[in-house]
Design an enzyme around this catalytic site. Sequence first.
Site, PDB file in Angstrom:
ATOM      1  N   GLY A   4     -29.915 -16.200 -13.115  1.00 14.19           N
ATOM      2  CA  GLY A   4     -30.465 -16.622 -14.404  1.00 14.19           C
ATOM      3  C   GLY A   4     -31.942 -16.969 -14.305  1.00 14.19           C
ATOM      4  N   THR A   5     -32.331 -17.629 -13.232  1.00 14.87           N
ATOM      5  CA  THR A   5     -33.730 -18.041 -13.081  1.00 14.87           C
ATOM      6  C   THR A   5     -34.641 -16.819 -13.087  1.00 14.87           C
ATOM      7  OG1 THR A   5     -33.070 -19.989 -11.812  1.00 14.87           O
ATOM      8  CG2 THR A   5     -35.348 -19.248 -11.546  1.00 14.87           C
TER       9      THR A   5
ATOM     10  N   GLN B  76     -25.255 -20.066 -20.077  1.00 15.44           N
ATOM     11  CA  GLN B  76     -24.093 -20.946 -20.268  1.00 15.44           C
ATOM     12  C   GLN B  76     -23.093 -20.427 -21.294  1.00 15.44           C
ATOM     13  OE1 GLN B  76     -23.049 -23.391 -18.561  1.00 15.44           O
ATOM     14  NE2 GLN B  76     -24.834 -23.933 -17.328  1.00 15.44           N
TER      15      GLN B  76
ATOM     16  N   GLY C  24     -24.557 -14.849 -13.071  1.00 23.42           N
ATOM     17  CA  GLY C  24     -23.210 -14.544 -12.597  1.00 23.42           C
ATOM     18  C   GLY C  24     -22.351 -15.761 -12.292  1.00 23.42           C
TER      19      GLY C  24
ATOM     20  N   CYS D 119     -28.755 -29.036 -11.354  1.00 24.75           N
ATOM     21  CA  CYS D 119     -29.956 -28.514 -10.686  1.00 24.75           C
ATOM     22  C   CYS D 119     -30.985 -29.616 -10.423  1.00 24.75           C
ATOM     23  CB  CYS D 119     -30.613 -27.418 -11.516  1.00 24.75           C
ATOM     24  SG  CYS D 119     -29.507 -26.091 -11.956  1.00 24.75           S
TER      25      CYS D 119
HETATM   26  C1  LIG Z   1     -29.014 -22.602 -19.030  1.00 22.94           C
HETATM   27  C2  LIG Z   1     -29.291 -22.130 -17.636  1.00 22.94           C
HETATM   28  N1  LIG Z   1     -30.236 -21.211 -17.420  1.00 22.94           N
HETATM   29  C3  LIG Z   1     -30.514 -20.751 -16.196  1.00 22.94           C
HETATM   30  C4  LIG Z   1     -29.852 -21.219 -15.085  1.00 22.94           C
HETATM   31  C5  LIG Z   1     -30.237 -20.713 -13.734  1.00 22.94           C
HETATM   32  O1  LIG Z   1     -29.383 -19.701 -13.281  1.00 22.94           O
HETATM   33  P1  LIG Z   1     -29.339 -19.347 -11.728  1.00 22.94           P
HETATM   34  O2  LIG Z   1     -28.741 -20.529 -11.056  1.00 22.94           O
HETATM   35  O3  LIG Z   1     -28.470 -18.117 -11.643  1.00 22.94           O
HETATM   36  O4  LIG Z   1     -30.726 -19.049 -11.295  1.00 22.94           O
HETATM   37  C6  LIG Z   1     -28.854 -22.183 -15.255  1.00 22.94           C
HETATM   38  C7  LIG Z   1     -28.131 -22.733 -14.085  1.00 22.94           C
HETATM   39  O5  LIG Z   1     -28.037 -23.904 -13.864  1.00 22.94           O
HETATM   40  C8  LIG Z   1     -28.559 -22.648 -16.568  1.00 22.94           C
HETATM   41  O6  LIG Z   1     -27.625 -23.581 -16.786  1.00 22.94           O
END
Ligand SMILES: Cc1ncc(COP(=O)(O)O)c(C=O)c1O
Length: 379
Positions: free
Chosen positions: A74-75, A181, A202, A325
């Site tokens: 996601g990041t 989410q 994922g 996080c």
């Molecule tokens: C809303 C949201 N966006 C992005 C992320 C980041 O995703 P990833 O952990 O796959 O980088 C998260 C994960 O905590 C999230 O909750």
Amino acid sequence: MKTNDPIYLDYNATTPLLPEVVDAMLPYLREHFGNPSSGHVYGRRARDAVARAREQVAALLMVDPGELLFTSGGTEANNLAIRGIADGRAGPGRIVTTVIEHPATERPCAWLEAHGWTVIRLGVDETGRVRMDDAGAAIVPNTALVTVMHANNETGVLQPISELADLSHRAGALLHTDAAQSIGKVPVRPRELGVDLLSLAGHKLYAPKGVGALYVKQNTALVPFLRGAGHERGLRPGTENVAAIVGLGVACQAAARDLESLAARLQDLCDLLWRRLAAAVPGLALNGHPTQRLPNTLNVRLPRASGTAILAAAPELAASTGSACHAGHETASAVILAMGVAPADAVGSLRLTLGRGTTRDDVIRAADLLAATWRHVAA
Ligand SMILES: Cc1ncc(COP(=O)(O)O)c(C=O)c1O
């Protein structure tokens, strides 16, 4: 999970792999090690697997497989969306976002701000939703991008994305939404939402960590963030993480199959958790919107107590006080504060998030445990 493990109510932090996801991945960890870019049969097997996964993700989202880019999560998807649009502009412009975004959106916006961009951060109302009047005033012509999350990771509150997409398009801006989410919890269809870019992760939907995807609507000009070879149409270079991508595909297939029944079951369990806790904790409050919320997410505020202290005193429960996080310090969650909750009350917040493995018994035991612990630690 083993029988003596704590009750896991932290599915918004991460989810375990589905057994069918593991089964699908194993051959790509064991035998099918080929590089999808190779011309021989080893390469073809890997390439076919990536193509199949792309179709599975596309089927869940009801988009074209060619509109999807696989990323490391996601990041990266958020960074690619935001920088990918910004870097395509001749010079610094305007971005509209919110004060409740995940750092994976907020930080790339802040980086652009430090490099000359104007970043407008919309506040939210007491239910955690963006006010359309504020959005209308902020999304003016010459706005390059509007980036607003679909569902908040802490409260589960759903944002009015279709309306924001309409506003954005009328002003000539593109709309990106972080759907990390919401995917697998509620129907997420980029075309119905009217968005131009959409991120997914994922590990929030029973696929591995370290894989995600970005939907990019056809004919949307995106500049690659990473520079390298021609993978993912040159927009995301790097040899594909084949096994993880296979896992993501199967997880999306399972999500499409189970979405309705899972959402209904988790909504029931969430309601039960709320009712049982509210009956035992006078003054319990809900953080978030009563209905415009993910069916698995309950963020509550316990009076005269610290959420961190409650969780520390109840190791039989694995939950969170904010976002996993950036947990670990006793400052109130910025997301809860943004909803107008006083700091002294906001520290009493707990995020309880349910998932496929959650049973009725888990919910009852968790509610009783939290109530007993609250009685113990409340001032
Ligand atoms: C809303 C949201 N966006 C992005 C992320 C980041 O995703 P990833 O952990 O796959 O980088 C998260 C994960 O905590 C999230 O909750």
